[in-house]
Design an enzyme around this catalytic site. Sequence first.
Site, PDB file in Angstrom:
ATOM      1  N   HIS A 199       0.833  -1.222   0.000  1.00 54.44           N
ATOM      2  CA  HIS A 199       0.000   0.000   0.000  1.00 54.44           C
ATOM      3  C   HIS A 199       0.861   1.263   0.000  1.00 54.44           C
ATOM      4  O   HIS A 199       0.425   2.308   0.489  1.00 54.44           O
ATOM      5  CB  HIS A 199      -0.937   0.045   1.214  1.00 54.44           C
ATOM      6  CG  HIS A 199      -1.662  -1.235   1.478  1.00 54.44           C
ATOM      7  ND1 HIS A 199      -2.916  -1.493   0.966  1.00 54.44           N
ATOM      8  CD2 HIS A 199      -1.297  -2.351   2.161  1.00 54.44           C
ATOM      9  CE1 HIS A 199      -3.304  -2.708   1.352  1.00 54.44           C
ATOM     10  NE2 HIS A 199      -2.324  -3.257   2.075  1.00 54.44           N
ATOM     11  N   SER A 202      15.418  21.609 -16.295  1.00 52.32           N
ATOM     12  CA  SER A 202      14.231  22.403 -16.576  1.00 52.32           C
ATOM     13  C   SER A 202      14.667  23.678 -17.279  1.00 52.32           C
ATOM     14  O   SER A 202      15.749  24.202 -17.015  1.00 52.32           O
ATOM     15  CB  SER A 202      13.534  22.753 -15.257  1.00 52.32           C
ATOM     16  OG  SER A 202      12.782  23.938 -15.393  1.00 52.32           O
ATOM     17  N   LYS A 256      16.465  21.876 -11.061  1.00 57.43           N
ATOM     18  CA  LYS A 256      15.754  20.640 -11.407  1.00 57.43           C
ATOM     19  C   LYS A 256      16.608  19.626 -12.159  1.00 57.43           C
ATOM     20  O   LYS A 256      17.445  19.960 -12.976  1.00 57.43           O
ATOM     21  CB  LYS A 256      14.533  20.962 -12.297  1.00 57.43           C
ATOM     22  CG  LYS A 256      13.400  21.642 -11.601  1.00 57.43           C
ATOM     23  CD  LYS A 256      12.650  20.756 -10.610  1.00 57.43           C
ATOM     24  CE  LYS A 256      11.866  19.656 -11.268  1.00 57.43           C
ATOM     25  NZ  LYS A 256      10.636  20.123 -11.881  1.00 57.43           N
ATOM     26  N   GLU A 307       9.659   8.534 -17.062  1.00 57.67           N
ATOM     27  CA  GLU A 307       8.361   9.166 -17.318  1.00 57.67           C
ATOM     28  C   GLU A 307       7.880   8.863 -18.735  1.00 57.67           C
ATOM     29  O   GLU A 307       6.702   8.565 -18.962  1.00 57.67           O
ATOM     30  CB  GLU A 307       8.460  10.681 -17.133  1.00 57.67           C
ATOM     31  CG  GLU A 307       8.614  11.104 -15.693  1.00 57.67           C
ATOM     32  CD  GLU A 307       8.809  12.600 -15.573  1.00 57.67           C
ATOM     33  OE1 GLU A 307       7.894  13.275 -15.102  1.00 57.67           O
ATOM     34  OE2 GLU A 307       9.881  13.103 -15.963  1.00 57.67           O
TER      35      GLU A 307
END
Length: 473
Positions: A160, A281, A287, A294
């Site tokens: 979980h 970024s 970043k 992804e």
Amino acid sequence: MSGGSASGWSDRFEQGLHPAIERFNASIGFDLELLQEDLDGSIAHARMLGQCGVLAPGEADQLIAGLERIRAEAAAGDFNPGLEAEDVHFAVERRLIDLLGPLGKKLHTGRSRNDQVGTDLRLWLRRHLDQIDAALLRFERALLAQAERHADTLCPGYTHLQRAQPLCLAHHLLAYIEMAERDRSRLADLRHRVNICPLGAAALAGTPVPIDRRQTAAELGFEAIYANSLDAVSDRDFTVEFMAAASLVMVHLSRLSEEVILWASEEFAFVSLTDRCATGSSLMPQKKNPDVPELVRGKSGRVFGHLMGLLTMIKGLPLAYNKDFQEDKEALFDGVRTCLDSLEAMAILLEEGLEFRPERLEQAVANDFSNATDVADYLVARGVPFREAYQLVGGLVKGCLADGMLLRDLPLERWQQLHPAFEADIYAAITPRQVVAARRSEGGTGFAQVAQQLERVQRRLRIASESSADIPD
Ligand code: ARG
């Protein structure tokens, strides 16, 4: 005559296609991908026609030489059929007629584009199944290398997405190797059903031409021929089977991607991304983004989409061939490409795109309650029924949480108040390393079990690399 030509068709046709319909109808924009397979199939067909006496001696040789010449032209970048060719099959046949004159018109004897396209597609997929197998092996090797490096590293295990029990990190990585092995076995299984030859079914009913289907099938490396000509030209089950198997490959890659994305976040900080696979970024200078996982996670959707698209395209089709089948190609090509590219990207990510941070992982497991089950197991080993031990430890965790303490901080008296079976060795029993080591059940995360898993996988991958020395590209 306005618009396109009528030249591909019989004299029944007088007018050319409307230009928009010519564009709409044509598959040449994508099915040139099948060129090598189309040439291979045509060469096998021509040779068979010669050997069966359908063509005069020498005619087959000339056809084969012409087809090889087209292959050379394509390699040199000189074979660029336009829309008027409609598809790769017509394009090759037309060029052959250009090259050989009337003899070129004999190639299509005893054959139809319906059995031809089915043959091409199966040959194409068969070749790519072997590439996907090689890509799965590389992915497994990359996982194995990380697992070997971390046979001794601890990490939190979750259910979980809540801390559950500590694990050996190699154990976690080895789970993905098991998935990839199932993928390999699914693809190997469906390869047998892809590897059946429809050639000679002709348009749908077979042919009066005295052909030898078994000869072409054998020359092209098929394991068998389709038993029923209608089934031969209208079976696209293998495209669905492939897309289902590829969907599971993508599911597995996507789940790993999701984990890497989480692990790379500042909240987890279990891995750091190297500069090889991460991007920055355009706005935020601090970043470093996990673009590779992804994209893999995102690309999984297109493969699942192709699966639905294929099922839906096929479900209402009466026997035998229908033009709807032309829609199978872009799905298949894209599904294969997506699967291959994603496997390669994930292998590279594992090889040089990420580094685990053992200190962070160990720190995580040292500061939680994921050893609570082991306190209960300690009591069980001393004769306390499990459910009773479970309740006692639940109360203990509650008390610790209220006092801002961990189990290891409790003084011995507190343990003994809870149950007299506790002795000073409880502290050693609940260190994360001991908690992991204690899980000696077969397939468990105990270091000895993991070492055995590692050995099995090393052996398996060694055998696999010996038997898959050269994969065609
Ligand atoms: N381009 C067609 C396809 O992809 C080839 C077969 C055409 N057959 C036909 N009877 N129109 O399926």
